[in-house]
Scaffold this motif. Structure first.
Motif, PDB file in Angstrom:
ATOM      1  N   GLU A  42     117.302-114.378  26.874  1.00  0.00           N
ATOM      2  CA  GLU A  42     117.149-115.435  27.842  1.00  0.00           C
ATOM      3  C   GLU A  42     116.272-115.518  29.525  1.00  0.00           C
ATOM      4  OE1 GLU A  42     117.781-118.714  30.049  1.00  0.00           O
ATOM      5  OE2 GLU A  42     118.731-118.994  28.581  1.00  0.00           O
ATOM      6  N   PRO A  43     115.739-116.560  28.873  1.00  0.00           N
ATOM      7  CA  PRO A  43     114.420-115.596  30.173  1.00  0.00           C
ATOM      8  C   PRO A  43     114.841-115.721  31.763  1.00  0.00           C
ATOM      9  CG  PRO A  43     113.310-117.722  28.653  1.00  0.00           C
ATOM     10  CD  PRO A  43     114.499-117.254  28.514  1.00  0.00           C
ATOM     11  N   LEU A  44     115.773-117.045  31.408  1.00  0.00           N
ATOM     12  CA  LEU A  44     116.205-117.163  32.903  1.00  0.00           C
ATOM     13  C   LEU A  44     116.966-116.198  33.815  1.00  0.00           C
ATOM     14  CD1 LEU A  44     115.640-120.027  35.012  1.00  0.00           C
ATOM     15  CD2 LEU A  44     117.154-120.936  34.125  1.00  0.00           C
ATOM     16  N   PRO A  45     116.835-115.394  35.046  1.00  0.00           N
ATOM     17  CA  PRO A  45     117.673-114.566  35.233  1.00  0.00           C
ATOM     18  C   PRO A  45     118.568-115.616  35.650  1.00  0.00           C
ATOM     19  CG  PRO A  45     115.927-114.197  36.710  1.00  0.00           C
ATOM     20  CD  PRO A  45     115.947-115.707  35.988  1.00  0.00           C
ATOM     21  N   ALA A  46     119.356-116.169  36.510  1.00  0.00           N
ATOM     22  CA  ALA A  46     120.865-116.408  36.864  1.00  0.00           C
ATOM     23  C   ALA A  46     121.573-116.980  35.261  1.00  0.00           C
ATOM     24  CB  ALA A  46     120.459-118.093  37.381  1.00  0.00           C
ATOM     25  N   ALA A  47     120.765-118.050  34.354  1.00  0.00           N
ATOM     26  CA  ALA A  47     121.264-118.196  32.707  1.00  0.00           C
ATOM     27  C   ALA A  47     121.547-116.543  32.255  1.00  0.00           C
ATOM     28  CB  ALA A  47     120.835-119.239  32.227  1.00  0.00           C
ATOM     29  N   ALA A  48     121.264-115.847  32.060  1.00  0.00           N
ATOM     30  CA  ALA A  48     121.027-114.183  31.274  1.00  0.00           C
ATOM     31  C   ALA A  48     122.625-113.990  32.176  1.00  0.00           C
ATOM     32  CB  ALA A  48     120.196-113.545  31.494  1.00  0.00           C
ATOM     33  N   ALA A  49     122.780-113.898  33.791  1.00  0.00           N
ATOM     34  CA  ALA A  49     123.890-113.705  33.699  1.00  0.00           C
ATOM     35  C   ALA A  49     125.037-114.136  33.893  1.00  0.00           C
ATOM     36  CB  ALA A  49     123.561-113.239  35.409  1.00  0.00           C
ATOM     37  N   ARG A  50     125.174-115.645  33.457  1.00  0.00           N
ATOM     38  CA  ARG A  50     126.095-115.878  33.175  1.00  0.00           C
ATOM     39  C   ARG A  50     126.776-116.070  31.794  1.00  0.00           C
ATOM     40  NH1 ARG A  50     123.575-119.918  35.503  1.00  0.00           N
ATOM     41  NH2 ARG A  50     123.665-121.252  33.743  1.00  0.00           N
ATOM     42  N   LEU A  51     125.560-115.542  30.981  1.00  0.00           N
ATOM     43  CA  LEU A  51     126.132-115.147  29.405  1.00  0.00           C
ATOM     44  C   LEU A  51     126.040-113.789  29.374  1.00  0.00           C
ATOM     45  CD1 LEU A  51     124.792-115.766  26.655  1.00  0.00           C
ATOM     46  CD2 LEU A  51     122.929-114.404  27.585  1.00  0.00           C
ATOM     47  N   ARG A  52     126.205-113.014  30.393  1.00  0.00           N
ATOM     48  CA  ARG A  52     126.784-112.144  30.416  1.00  0.00           C
ATOM     49  C   ARG A  52     128.118-111.595  30.499  1.00  0.00           C
ATOM     50  NH1 ARG A  52     121.478-110.014  31.746  1.00  0.00           N
ATOM     51  NH2 ARG A  52     119.923-108.863  30.900  1.00  0.00           N
ATOM     52  N   ALA A  53     128.785-112.569  31.266  1.00  0.00           N
ATOM     53  CA  ALA A  53     130.064-112.612  32.090  1.00  0.00           C
ATOM     54  C   ALA A  53     130.717-113.801  30.938  1.00  0.00           C
ATOM     55  CB  ALA A  53     130.259-113.189  33.054  1.00  0.00           C
ATOM     56  N   ALA A  54     129.675-114.367  30.188  1.00  0.00           N
ATOM     57  CA  ALA A  54     130.614-115.770  29.411  1.00  0.00           C
ATOM     58  C   ALA A  54     131.447-114.829  28.181  1.00  0.00           C
ATOM     59  CB  ALA A  54     130.009-116.616  29.103  1.00  0.00           C
ATOM     60  N   LEU A  55     130.265-113.724  27.719  1.00  0.00           N
ATOM     61  CA  LEU A  55     130.844-113.322  26.389  1.00  0.00           C
ATOM     62  C   LEU A  55     131.298-112.241  26.438  1.00  0.00           C
ATOM     63  CD1 LEU A  55     127.019-112.811  25.353  1.00  0.00           C
ATOM     64  CD2 LEU A  55     128.710-113.163  23.526  1.00  0.00           C
ATOM     65  N   ALA A  56     131.833-111.623  27.866  1.00  0.00           N
ATOM     66  CA  ALA A  56     132.417-110.933  28.379  1.00  0.00           C
ATOM     67  C   ALA A  56     134.279-111.058  28.562  1.00  0.00           C
ATOM     68  CB  ALA A  56     132.055-109.888  29.823  1.00  0.00           C
ATOM     69  N   ASP A  57     134.297-112.581  29.062  1.00  0.00           N
ATOM     70  CA  ASP A  57     135.197-113.502  28.752  1.00  0.00           C
ATOM     71  C   ASP A  57     136.293-113.477  28.108  1.00  0.00           C
ATOM     72  OD1 ASP A  57     136.743-114.493  31.024  1.00  0.00           O
ATOM     73  OD2 ASP A  57     136.154-116.927  29.784  1.00  0.00           O
TER      74      ASP A  57
END
Length: 244
Positions: A42-57
């Motif tokens: 995921e190249p988009l910085p904001a989306a990549a950050a949300r991806l990490r958060a969603a996986l952790a959740d």
């Protein structure tokens, strides 16, 4: 049939790739499949950050069998320009693309944000157990597949690919043709039936505006395509039809 169901029904243990993971809509279900290892791009910085958060959740912590690469896939390594339209001040992340710049659609309503992002080739990962790929790249599908050629020939994964003429004219011809040359059967599902890509009527099934400010599309609008290695296609398709 949606992409998640397709991958669940045809799942084999091994590595799965999510190209254009955004904030995890498909990454998370793939990560829940048994004996899976997921590479999410995921190249988009904001989306990549949300991806990490969603996986952790979803898993209580970032799961060790999921690797997130804040990068785009393509047919070379280096950097690329990612363009994202902004409509009435709202970022249209789902339209972010390394394949086009949206300059033709700039207006009082549509602005453009640009990001320099890392570009990677899937072949450079040397994967030997790839079983599935999902691609959602707003016009960059052909380059992603070119950069995965040796991996596709070696591993023979199944694929789901979003291909839209509005993002890249001719792509619904060129991408299936490239996969055909690699020994893949490309098809789409409509109303519970499966059709070869040659049955796609682009005038009635692939009409949509390329302008982010214009919400116009044909009904039906067919944009998700499924690719099966030809040597196994008959059996895999039978499984999909039985499940339906």
């Amino acid at each position: 049939m949606d992409e998640t169901t397709f991958h669940r029904l045809l799942h084999r243990p091994g590595t799965l790739v999510d190209a254009g993971a955004h904030d995890g809509l498909i990454t998370i279900p793939l990560a829940r499949l048994p004996s899976s290892r997921v590479l999410a791009f995921e190249p988009l910085p904001a989306a990549a950050a949300r991806l990490r958060a969603a996986l952790a959740d979803a898993f209580g912590a970032l799961p060790p069998h999921v690797a997130i690469h804040q990068a785009a896939l393509g047919d070379r390594t280096g950097e690329a320009m990612l363009a994202m339209p902004v409509l009435d001040g709202v970022r249209q992340e789902q339209w972010a693309s390394t394949a086009k710049d949206y300059a033709a659609h700039r207006s009082g309503r549509v602005g453009i944000e640009r990001f320099t992002v890392t570009l990677m080739r899937l072949d450079d990962f040397g994967i030997t157990d790839l079983t599935a790929i999902k691609i959602d790249a707003e016009g960059a599908e052909y380059e992603i597949l070119r950069g995965a050629r040796e991996t596709l020939l070696r591993c023979r994964p199944v694929l789901t690919i979003e291909i839209e003429e509005r993002h890249r004219q001719g792509s619904t011809w060129s991408v299936p043709a490239y996969l055909d040359a690699l020994g893949y059967d490309v098809m789409f599902e409509l109303g519970g039936d499966w059709f070869p890509v040659c049955a796609l009527d682009r005038a009635t099934m692939q009409r949509a505006s390329p302008d982010p400010a214009v919400f116009e599309a044909s009904d039906p609008y067919v944009f998700v395509f499924y690719a099966l290695p030809r040597e196994n296609a008959a059996g895999l398709l039978a499984r999909l039809r039985t499940a339906a």
